[in-house]
Write an enzyme that holds these catalytic residues in place. Structure first.
Site, PDB file in Angstrom:
ATOM      1  N   GLU A 100       0.862  -1.176   0.000  1.00  0.00           N
ATOM      2  CA  GLU A 100       0.000   0.000   0.000  1.00  0.00           C
ATOM      3  C   GLU A 100       0.897   1.223   0.000  1.00  0.00           C
ATOM      4  OE1 GLU A 100      -2.741   0.569   3.292  1.00  0.00           O
ATOM      5  OE2 GLU A 100      -3.504   2.438   2.419  1.00  0.00           O
ATOM      6  N   ASN A 146      -4.478   4.861  -2.217  1.00  0.00           N
ATOM      7  CA  ASN A 146      -5.663   5.433  -1.565  1.00  0.00           C
ATOM      8  C   ASN A 146      -6.278   6.530  -2.431  1.00  0.00           C
ATOM      9  OD1 ASN A 146      -5.731   4.186   1.266  1.00  0.00           O
ATOM     10  ND2 ASN A 146      -3.593   4.847   1.065  1.00  0.00           N
ATOM     11  N   GLU A 173      -7.931   2.015  -3.215  1.00  0.00           N
ATOM     12  CA  GLU A 173      -8.617   1.852  -1.934  1.00  0.00           C
ATOM     13  C   GLU A 173      -9.582   3.020  -1.737  1.00  0.00           C
ATOM     14  OE1 GLU A 173      -6.008   1.276   1.362  1.00  0.00           O
ATOM     15  OE2 GLU A 173      -5.038  -0.494   0.480  1.00  0.00           O
ATOM     16  N   ASP A 194     -11.851   0.312   1.919  1.00  0.00           N
ATOM     17  CA  ASP A 194     -10.909   0.620   3.003  1.00  0.00           C
ATOM     18  C   ASP A 194     -11.688   0.911   4.288  1.00  0.00           C
ATOM     19  OD1 ASP A 194      -8.507   1.104   4.161  1.00  0.00           O
ATOM     20  OD2 ASP A 194      -8.013   2.903   3.000  1.00  0.00           O
ATOM     21  N   GLU A 208      -6.216  -4.731   8.666  1.00  0.00           N
ATOM     22  CA  GLU A 208      -5.225  -3.671   8.794  1.00  0.00           C
ATOM     23  C   GLU A 208      -4.741  -3.564  10.229  1.00  0.00           C
ATOM     24  OE1 GLU A 208      -6.001   0.045   6.118  1.00  0.00           O
ATOM     25  OE2 GLU A 208      -7.814  -0.341   7.276  1.00  0.00           O
TER      26      GLU A 208
END
Ligand code: C2E
Ligand code: CA
Ligand code: CA
Length: 812
Positions: free
Chosen positions: A595, A650, A682, A712, A769
């Site tokens: 990520e 993201n 995400e 997310d 996460e």
């Protein structure tokens, strides 16, 4: 005797001519007078008949005697005075009769008959005149000629009058002159004086120049008569003209009055005209329809304004509180003010609810016009417009404009009284989600319920308004902080109580900010702004619903502005860099991807966490450029990696609202050459909800390119489960708050277990996460989690490719 002998031997031609002239003039005068006599009526008419009779009589008589002067019988003639006078009287009297008949008669026959009588008068005069001649011997008469003379007089006289009445003045005058002269000279021709001799009888008068004097006098008389006639005629014409004008005026006035009456009858307004004494002079019929008339009396002319007002009083509902003396006083005051030249204009509400507008407008000479108008409809529309302008249609609370006015009013009052008031900014929390999950109808219902609750317990000095959307505001004038706190508690109670609509039951929450005059701002915009700042603070701080404005908030706002500026600058000057955090498979312990996380080393401030600057980038619009930069850099980096791991980027909610994101992704993939299957975006549930249809449309387009989409922070939103159904996400990332609690809290563990089970049933891979401990990892593995990410597996940073193959501690 020939005609020549008759006129030139037997007569003196000069006197014949004089006789004819006198005859013609008097005949003309007669005809004029005759026609004039016809115009007058009554005694005046009779007088004119008399005048005409005198003129005719004298004319005939004078003609006769001048004619006699012309005669030359061979000796001077003398006359018997009494018979001579009698002949004049006969001419006047009999002539007058004829004239009267013609003037007062109706048709042609009467006129002719009148003329005929005049002809007889000429004959009678003539023979009486002849009888007055004093002669010795005897006149020998020719009967035939006598008859002819009489008939000539009658016929010509008759014709003369007929012509006169027909307006042929000159012809008539000629005919009349002919009648007189013709009769006279024919009759003279019938007389033979050859056997006569002069005789001096006692008392007889010799005719000579006296006759000429008589003629002159009679002409003077005639002249005077004609002069007076002309005067009279002139006067008469003037009167006629005057009459005609008056008639025309009267007609016009009638016409105009008719029009005016029609106009006033049909006009929508009631109209009254009062004189300076306050007496009603005129009113139209509309008055009765508008306010009714006292005692059903249709005609109110003559009423005094005071009495009308008192009568009207009984019909109106708005002034009934006053006693009669009171009304009288008030009315007198009003009359005085109207007379003083003031226009008054006011509304009266009638008993039946109609609203009548009354206006008194002064006019010249101290009177005034009162108009009445039914303005019920107008007032209602006005009220509706005011309502629309100042009320929020959904909740019926005041709207922004009205709230602004309320604040201004409170400001003005507080400045004078040196008092305090508070402005409270209210913003519902996650209302968007309620709207999106349950539909707009439910959202509207929630707002309505909240509106009703907020306005229910309002007291004096308290105002609540809806400024728009899920934004409310309140105002409270207060003397003690306790009463303000009590008000805020009431608002909180209203906002936080569970809401039950007819379909669903939802939790409502809100953030509130308070700013107090005068400490927190001296004007409206400052106060509203500061209340907002306080409200944002409450929203930002997880555990606070209400914040009071503090001076530092200004500083914070300033700092946010400065940070926004620096963000734009950083975007231009390449001030950002990226770090990567590894994602691994739970079962195989292999790296599945990275990520990418944004880092900003803000000049002069050091490293700023994304949780701080991303919201500001979103607020200021810099996020679009920053997001595109991250995407491009991450894809370029990943394309250069030795191993084809996936890269997760993201995407902000703001980006998801912009259709350009599709093109940006396509461009970046093309330019960097990264395989779409290696890119994962995400997105958070909250960012989709902002504009769900558009966000899902954009996501579908991107997914169609082969890019995968991960959800997310799963579980933190309002409708996570619903979200799973609306889009085929490729991966679910369980929020780290659940993972953090999973060890300590049985409830969190249950939730994680449920989420994992749900995702397994949907066959969507799940990534947990924020895995920090081995215990967490073990638990997740036990529950069937497919992938993990967290400090335990690797902190965000630069990828160390040499370390790549080494197994992560605890996974093996
Ligand atoms: P996120 O997407 O949930 O990113 C993961 C965050 O969790 C990162 O914080 C990461 O450093 C942190 N993290 C990872 N493992 C652990 C752990 O084991 N324990 C704890 N306590 N934290 C862990 P970071 O980098 O500060 O980012 C915060 C948030 O900022 C991100 O949350 C993401 O929403 C946003 N963000 C970061 N980079 C970007 C970006 O490039 N674009 C956008 N739109 N948002 C970004
Ligand atoms: Ca993330
Ligand atoms: Ca996350």
């Amino acid at each position: 005797m020939s005609l020549f002998e008759f006129f030139f031997l037997a007569h003196d031609a000069r006197f014949v001519a004089l006789a004819a002239a006198v005859c013609l003039v008097s005949a003309y005068g007669c005809i004029c007078l005759l026609r004039h006599a016809r115009l007058a009526t009554g005694m005046i008419g009779l007088a004119w008949i008399g005048v005409t009779a005198f003129a005719v009589g004298f004319g005939i008589w004078t003609t006769h005697f001048i004619g006699m002067l012309a005669l030359r019988p061979g000796f001077p003639l003398a006359y018997e005075p009494w018979l001579t006078t009698a002949s004049l009287l006969i001419a006047v009297a009999l002539g007058g009769l004829g004239i009267a008949m013609a003037v007062r008669g109706q048709g042609v026959a009467d006129q002719f008959l009148g003329g005929a009588v005049l002809g007889i008068a000429i004959a009678c005069m003539h023979f009486t005149g002849m009888a007055a001649v004093v002669l010795g011997g005897g006149i020998v008469w020719n009967i035939g000629l006598i008859a002819a003379s009489v008939i000539a007089g009658i016929v010509l006289g008759g014709l003369a009058f007929v012509a006169a009445m027909r307006g042929r003045t000159l012809l008539a005058a000629l005919l009349l002159a002919l009648a007189i002269c013709g009769m006279h000279f024919t009759a003279m021709a019938a007389a033979d004086f050859s056997r006569c001799f002069p005789l001096h009888a006692p008392g007889s008068a010799p005719i000579g120049w006296i006759s000429v004097g008589v003629a002159l006098v009679s002409l003077l008389l005639l002249g005077a008569a004609i002069f007076s006639m002309v005067l009279d005629k002139h006067e008469h014409r003037r009167t006629l003209n005057e009459q005609a004008r008056q008639l025309a005026d009267a007609n016009r006035i009638a016409e105009v009055t008719g029009l005016l009456e029609m106009a006033t009858t049909h006009m929508a307004q009631g109209l009254c005209l009062f004189d300076s004494k306050g007496i009603l002079q005129f009113h139209n019929r509309r008055i009765a329809e508008l306010v009714g008339t006292p005692k059903g009396n249709d005609n109110l002319v003559g009423w005094h304004f005071r009495d009308l007002s008192i009568a009207l009083q009984a019909l109106a509902q708005d002034l009934v509180v006053a006693g009669p003396e009171d009304v009288e006083q008030r009315v007198d005051a009003m009359i005085a003010s109207i007379r003083g030249g003031a226009t008054s204009d006011y509304l009266r509400t009638m008993r039946d609810g109609r609203i009548i507008r009354m206006q008194h407008s002064p006019i010249a000479h101290g009177g005034w016009v009162t108009t009445l108008d039914d303005v019920t409809e107008q007032q209602r529309t006005h009220a509706e417009i005011t309502q629309m302008a100042y009320r929020d249609s959904l909740t019926n609370l005041l709207n922004r404009a009205a709230f602004d006015e309320a604040v201004d009013f409170a400001l003005a009052t507080a400045r004078v009284n040196h008092s305090n008031f508070a402005v409270i900014a209210i913003d519902l929390d996650r209302f968007k989600e309620i709207n999106d999950s349950f539909g707009h109808a439910v959202g509207d219902q929630v707002l309505k319920i909240l509106g009703a609750r907020l306005s229910a317990g309002l007291r004096e000095g308290e105002v609540v308004a809806r400024l728009g959307g899920d934004e409310f505001a309140a105002l409270k004038t207060f003397t003690s902080m306790d009463s303000l706190r009590a008000f805020l508690t009431r608002i909180e109670d209203a906002l936080f109580a569970r809401i039950q609509t007819d379909k669903v039951s939802v939790n409502s929450a809100a953030s509130m900010g308070v700013a107090i005059f005068p400490d927190d701002g001296g004007d409206r915009s400052r106060l509203l702004n500061n209340a907002d700042l306080a409200m944002y603070r409450a929203k930002a701080e997880f555990d606070r619903r209400l914040c009071y404005y503090e001076k530092t908030m200004d500083e914070q706002a300033r700092q946010r502005r400065s940070m926004a500026q620096d963000l734009w600058l950083a975007l231009e000057t390449d001030g950002f860099h990226l770090v990567y955090q590894v994602q691994k498979s739970v079962s195989t312990n292999l790296v599945t991807g990275y990520e990418v996380l944004l880092r900003w080393d803000r000049p002069g401030h050091g490293l700023v966490p994304p949780s701080e600057f991303i919201p500001i980038a979103e607020e200021s619009g810099a996020i679009a450029g920053i997001g595109a930069w991250v995407l491009r850099k991450a894809c370029a980096d990943a394309a250069a990696w030795p191993d084809p791991y996936k890269v997760a980027v993201n995407v902000s909610g703001v980006q998801l609202g912009q259709i350009e994101l599709i093109e940006t992704v396509r461009d970046v993939l093309l330019q960097t050459g990264l395989a779409p299957a290696r890119l994962e975006l995400e997105v958070t549930e909250t960012s989709i909800i902002a504009d769900k249809p558009r966000a899902l449309h954009i996501l579908r387009q991107i997914k169609a390119m082969g890019v995968s989409i991960a959800i997310d922070d799963f579980g933190t939103g309002y409708s996570s489960i619903d979200m799973l159904r609306s889009f085929p996400f490729d991966r679910i990332k369980i929020d780290r708050s659940f993972v953090a609690e999973v060890e300590l809290n049985e409830r969190s563990r249950a939730i994680v277990r449920a989420m994992l089970a749900l995702c397994q049933s949907l066959s969507v891979p799940v990534l947990a996460e924020g895995v920090e401990t081995q215990a967490q990892l073990d638990l997740l593995r036990a529950e069937g989690c497919t992938e993990v990410q967290g400090y335990l597996l690797g902190r965000p940073g630069v990828i160390d490719w040499s370390d790549d193959v080494a197994p992560v501690r605890g996974l093996g």
